[in-house]
Write a protein that holds these residues in place. Sequence first.
Motif, mmCIF file in Angstrom:
data_model
loop_
_atom_site.group_PDB
_atom_site.id
_atom_site.type_symbol
_atom_site.label_atom_id
_atom_site.label_comp_id
_atom_site.label_asym_id
_atom_site.label_seq_id
_atom_site.Cartn_x
_atom_site.Cartn_y
_atom_site.Cartn_z
ATOM 1 N N TYR A 77 -0.405 5.325 -0.598
ATOM 2 C CA TYR A 77 -0.370 6.368 0.429
ATOM 3 C C TYR A 77 0.548 7.512 0.031
ATOM 4 O O TYR A 77 0.242 8.676 0.272
ATOM 5 C CB TYR A 77 0.054 5.792 1.781
ATOM 6 C CG TYR A 77 -1.053 5.038 2.456
ATOM 7 C CD1 TYR A 77 -2.175 5.697 2.927
ATOM 8 C CD2 TYR A 77 -0.984 3.659 2.613
ATOM 9 C CE1 TYR A 77 -3.204 5.009 3.543
ATOM 10 C CE2 TYR A 77 -2.012 2.961 3.229
ATOM 11 C CZ TYR A 77 -3.117 3.642 3.688
ATOM 12 O OH TYR A 77 -4.141 2.955 4.291
ATOM 13 N N THR A 88 0.796 -1.222 0.000
ATOM 14 C CA THR A 88 0.000 0.000 0.000
ATOM 15 C C THR A 88 0.833 1.280 0.000
ATOM 16 O O THR A 88 0.294 2.365 -0.223
ATOM 17 C CB THR A 88 -0.925 0.031 1.230
ATOM 18 O OG1 THR A 88 -0.120 -0.101 2.410
ATOM 19 C CG2 THR A 88 -1.952 -1.091 1.168
ATOM 20 N N ALA A 115 -1.325 9.653 -2.463
ATOM 21 C CA ALA A 115 -2.455 10.320 -1.800
ATOM 22 C C ALA A 115 -1.976 11.442 -0.892
ATOM 23 O O ALA A 115 -2.532 12.550 -0.904
ATOM 24 C CB ALA A 115 -3.278 9.302 -1.017
ATOM 25 N N GLU A 127 -7.235 8.864 -0.393
ATOM 26 C CA GLU A 127 -7.053 7.439 -0.099
ATOM 27 C C GLU A 127 -8.297 6.640 -0.471
ATOM 28 O O GLU A 127 -8.194 5.559 -1.064
ATOM 29 C CB GLU A 127 -6.733 7.245 1.384
ATOM 30 C CG GLU A 127 -5.378 7.770 1.783
ATOM 31 C CD GLU A 127 -5.196 7.896 3.285
ATOM 32 O OE1 GLU A 127 -4.116 8.353 3.688
ATOM 33 O OE2 GLU A 127 -6.113 7.552 4.055
ATOM 34 N N CYS A 158 -6.458 13.882 2.766
ATOM 35 C CA CYS A 158 -5.850 12.554 2.647
ATOM 36 C C CYS A 158 -6.915 11.469 2.566
ATOM 37 O O CYS A 158 -6.844 10.575 1.717
ATOM 38 C CB CYS A 158 -4.940 12.259 3.836
ATOM 39 S SG CYS A 158 -3.324 12.982 3.719
#
Length: 115
Positions: free
Chosen positions: A21, A17, A24, A77, A73
């Motif tokens: 992140y 991931t 994002a 996300e 965020c």
Amino acid sequence: MQISSVIFDMDGLMLDTEPIYKIAWQQAAVECGHAISEALYFKLIGRTRIGGEEILREALGPRFSPQVFRVACRKREAAAFAGPLPAKKPGLDDLLAFLEQRRIPRGSGDFDRAS
């Protein structure tokens, strides 16, 4: 020592991931009038959300609003994770098979969300 159970934090351990992140958080920073360099983002890896926001506050100064950034965020996300799942980390299937063969209970979750 015998292992009686295993708990996995899916985020970054089971699934790759980190690239999601990174994008994002960098996009959210731009939306909030800031920039997160590669070097600054590297300092955020492995931190809780609150810990990362503290690092950003120190690096970006008093104009940085963790609350505004957090909203941006989460929006970025959510959009990113609505798409295809990230790649599994190498060795995950082998590890899960190993645990299954030995009947070792396992669980997973996203423990950083409360942080």
